[in-house]
Design a protein around this motif. Structure first.
Motif, PDB file in Angstrom:
ATOM      1  N   UNK A 267      60.778 139.536 -67.878  1.00 14.30           N
ATOM      2  CA  UNK A 267      61.771 139.636 -66.624  1.00 14.30           C
ATOM      3  C   UNK A 267      61.033 140.636 -65.428  1.00 14.30           C
ATOM      4  N   UNK A 268      60.122 141.648 -66.122  1.00 10.46           N
ATOM      5  CA  UNK A 268      59.618 142.355 -65.150  1.00 10.46           C
ATOM      6  C   UNK A 268      58.424 141.728 -64.775  1.00 10.46           C
ATOM      7  N   UNK A 269      57.771 140.794 -65.271  1.00  8.51           N
ATOM      8  CA  UNK A 269      56.426 140.256 -64.865  1.00  8.51           C
ATOM      9  C   UNK A 269      56.498 138.834 -64.571  1.00  8.51           C
ATOM     10  N   UNK A 273      53.800 135.892 -62.448  1.00  9.65           N
ATOM     11  CA  UNK A 273      53.401 134.579 -63.278  1.00  9.65           C
ATOM     12  C   UNK A 273      53.907 133.641 -62.581  1.00  9.65           C
ATOM     13  N   UNK A 274      55.167 133.387 -62.018  1.00 11.86           N
ATOM     14  CA  UNK A 274      55.538 132.324 -61.488  1.00 11.86           C
ATOM     15  C   UNK A 274      54.910 131.843 -60.036  1.00 11.86           C
ATOM     16  N   UNK A 275      54.882 133.180 -59.491  1.00 13.89           N
ATOM     17  CA  UNK A 275      54.004 133.065 -58.285  1.00 13.89           C
ATOM     18  C   UNK A 275      52.570 132.461 -58.235  1.00 13.89           C
ATOM     19  N   UNK A 276      51.778 132.844 -59.459  1.00 17.16           N
ATOM     20  CA  UNK A 276      50.598 132.560 -59.570  1.00 17.16           C
ATOM     21  C   UNK A 276      50.448 131.144 -59.846  1.00 17.16           C
ATOM     22  N   UNK A 277      51.361 130.525 -60.507  1.00 17.58           N
ATOM     23  CA  UNK A 277      51.636 129.188 -60.925  1.00 17.58           C
ATOM     24  C   UNK A 277      51.900 128.130 -59.441  1.00 17.58           C
ATOM     25  N   UNK A 278      52.825 128.600 -58.633  1.00 15.63           N
ATOM     26  CA  UNK A 278      53.157 127.955 -57.353  1.00 15.63           C
ATOM     27  C   UNK A 278      52.100 128.370 -56.104  1.00 15.63           C
ATOM     28  N   UNK A 279      51.474 129.433 -56.124  1.00 15.25           N
ATOM     29  CA  UNK A 279      50.780 129.718 -54.738  1.00 15.25           C
ATOM     30  C   UNK A 279      49.294 129.846 -55.183  1.00 15.25           C
ATOM     31  N   UNK A 280      48.428 130.020 -53.987  1.00 17.11           N
ATOM     32  CA  UNK A 280      47.111 130.478 -54.020  1.00 17.11           C
ATOM     33  C   UNK A 280      46.813 131.923 -54.521  1.00 17.11           C
ATOM     34  N   UNK A 403      70.145 135.649 -70.348  1.00 14.19           N
ATOM     35  CA  UNK A 403      70.788 135.419 -69.140  1.00 14.19           C
ATOM     36  C   UNK A 403      69.898 135.887 -67.821  1.00 14.19           C
ATOM     37  N   UNK A 404      69.575 137.127 -67.895  1.00 13.94           N
ATOM     38  CA  UNK A 404      69.023 137.801 -66.821  1.00 13.94           C
ATOM     39  C   UNK A 404      67.715 137.044 -66.661  1.00 13.94           C
ATOM     40  N   UNK A 405      66.988 136.616 -67.510  1.00 16.84           N
ATOM     41  CA  UNK A 405      65.605 136.119 -67.577  1.00 16.84           C
ATOM     42  C   UNK A 405      65.790 134.480 -66.930  1.00 16.84           C
ATOM     43  N   UNK A 409      63.897 133.176 -63.451  1.00 15.19           N
ATOM     44  CA  UNK A 409      62.904 132.150 -63.648  1.00 15.19           C
ATOM     45  C   UNK A 409      63.818 130.847 -62.742  1.00 15.19           C
ATOM     46  N   UNK A 410      64.700 130.450 -62.955  1.00 21.18           N
ATOM     47  CA  UNK A 410      65.698 129.717 -62.166  1.00 21.18           C
ATOM     48  C   UNK A 410      65.708 130.026 -60.760  1.00 21.18           C
ATOM     49  N   UNK A 411      65.818 131.235 -60.291  1.00 20.91           N
ATOM     50  CA  UNK A 411      65.811 131.684 -58.928  1.00 20.91           C
ATOM     51  C   UNK A 411      64.432 131.382 -58.165  1.00 20.91           C
TER      52      UNK A 411
END
Length: 467
Positions: A267-269, A273-280, A403-405, A409-411
């Motif tokens: 949840x903290x990180x 990680x998701x930004x790294x997958x989507x953006x440069x 639930x929080x995670x 991730x969904x958001x």
């Protein structure tokens, strides 16, 4: 207790219960004072750590530039994340059991627990690293080329990251905050920066690969030194002897803790990680700089959590929940007010702080403001997940974090394509608010404690007693 026993021998029997109650009261006050001292030490370490991390990140960003710095921080977050997860909860299981074994004078169990935790974490991390290396070999063509070598170096560091987390937990369980926190939060980042500066001075390229080489060397040096220090102190406190191993009992507790802390750590990180997958990588760098600058708020919470965990564990054996509730309320207040002060101060200097990374990093100021709202909501309830875990409510805590995670991730997946970096920050802040609300409700429902910085934690217990 020797003084109490002497007094009971020489004073009338009618005074014995009063003497016992006085001794217990003084003991509780001493434990609270010890927890407060540990919190202050942990807070001081985190303050210094934040300064070191901030200073080193600025230098690294200046040396490498946004693109290479973004590669480095993305890979390093993955390494620290999976190194922690590879412990499978044993680093916190030590905190759960060791204080109780110490209180019952069971050194055989302590020796067995600490040895098992170290071996298990190292083995698990090594297996995970092996799987990662095989994945790089067979699926490396599907990964951007600039990530391959840094990822390889990160996988080699995994076993030492895991061992360091277990040693951290062992030291925290013994109320040794300096031995627990300084290696990871003071020594290792200092060595990473120092080794990188030396490498660059001798002609190494200003790349993420050089930074990861420095991080790998710093991790091994730090963890091995911590291993020697903690082992020496453990041998001084508990004489060498047989080990009693109750692996399945520890494992049954470790897995729920792993799920709780794993989901919490994700949840903290997960935003980075998701930004790294989507953006440069350059966008990752901006987001990371803004998030870690605002993370100065979170070290307050971490300091309180580090001090509260052993105390919560020790108080669970008491029949009266009122002292536990009162202490839990204190931890919420210890978390909120310093977090508010630190957060407002960081926001006031936000543009200046971000500009130190480079002129393009000031684009992350709005990210800081959004993340501050989320951090403050979490501070309102303090270390609620620690309280639930030490109370044996691991399964409930797991459900809350799932639930929080899931929300996080969904958001992130929904908002990053729409709003970029601001979408990632908004997703993370909302997920932190959801987490805080769920923790408050769970603690209130399962323990009857009102865990909120502005509430009386004893209100429900007082009503039940009056009824």
């Amino acid at each position: 207790m020797a003084v109490v026993q002497t007094a009971e021998r020489i004073l009338p029997p009618g005074l014995h219960p009063a003497i016992r109650r006085l001794a217990e009261t003084l003991a509780r006050q001493d434990e609270v004072s010890r927890a407060q001292r540990m919190a202050l030490i942990a807070f001081a370490i985190r303050v210094i750590s934040a300064a070191i991390a901030f200073f080193s990140q600025i230098i690294q960003a200046r040396i490498m530039g946004e693109f290479e710095y973004g590669i480095f921080v993305f890979v390093w977050v993955l390494v620290v994340l999976f190194g922690n997860l590879s412990c499978l909860g044993f680093h916190s299981t030590v905190i759960r059991f060791l204080p109780q074994y110490h209180a019952r004078n069971e050194p055989d169990e302590i020796r067995g627990l600490t040895a098992t935790a170290r071996i298990f974490a190292m083995t698990s991390a090594s297996l995970l690293a092996g799987i990662g290396l095989l994945s790089l070999h067979f699926f490396g063509d599907r990964i951007e080329g600039y990530y391959l070598i840094p990822l390889f170096l990160g996988l080699v560091a995994l076993p030492m990251i895991a061992l360091g987390d277990v040693l951290d937990g062992t030291a925290r369980a013994n109320s040794w905050p300096i031995a627990a926190l300084s290696p990871t939060y003071l020594v290792r980042p200092t060595l990473i920066l120092g080794f990188m500066l030396i490498a660059v001075a001798f002609g190494a390229p200003h790349t993420a690969t050089t930074a990861m080489q420095a991080a790998l060397l710093a991790t091994y040096v730090t963890t091995l030194a911590q291993f020697a220090t903690v082992s020496w102190r453990m041998n001084g406190r508990y004489e060498p002897g047989p080990r009693k191993i109750d692996f399945f009992a520890w494992f049954r507790v470790a897995i729920p803790i792993f799920l709780i802390e794993g989901f919490g750590f994700l949840l903290t990180n997960s935003d980075v990680v998701v930004v790294g997958f989507y953006l440069e990588p350059d966008q990752v760098a901006i987001y990371f700089a803004a998030a870690k600058t605002m993370a100065l708020v979170q070290f307050v919470y971490f300091a309180v959590k580090a001090a509260a965990a052993p105390r919560f564990s020790a108080m669970m054996d008491e029949r009266d929940l009122r002292p536990l509730a009162a202490f839990a309320g204190q931890t919420a207040r210890w978390s909120f007010w310093p977090s508010l002060l630190v957060g407002l101060s960081v926001l006031a200097a936000g543009n200046l702080l971000l500009s130190l990374f480079g002129p393009t990093f000031t684009a992350g100021y709005s990210i800081m403001a959004i993340l501050f709202a989320g951090s403050l909501s979490k501070a309102l309830v303090g270390p609620g997940e620690v309280l639930l875990t030490m109370a044996g409510k691991q399964q409930l805590c797991v459900l809350l974090y799932v639930g929080a995670l899931t929300a996080n991730i969904g958001l992130n997946i929904t908002l990053i394509p729409l709003y970029g970096l601001q979408g990632a920050a908004l997703a993370t802040a909302v997920a932190m608010m959801v987490e805080a609300l769920l923790l408050h409700v769970a603690v209130r429902w399962s323990l009857g404690i009102v865990l909120f910085a502005f509430a009386d934690p004893l209100s429900i217990l007082d009503k039940k007693k009056a009824g």
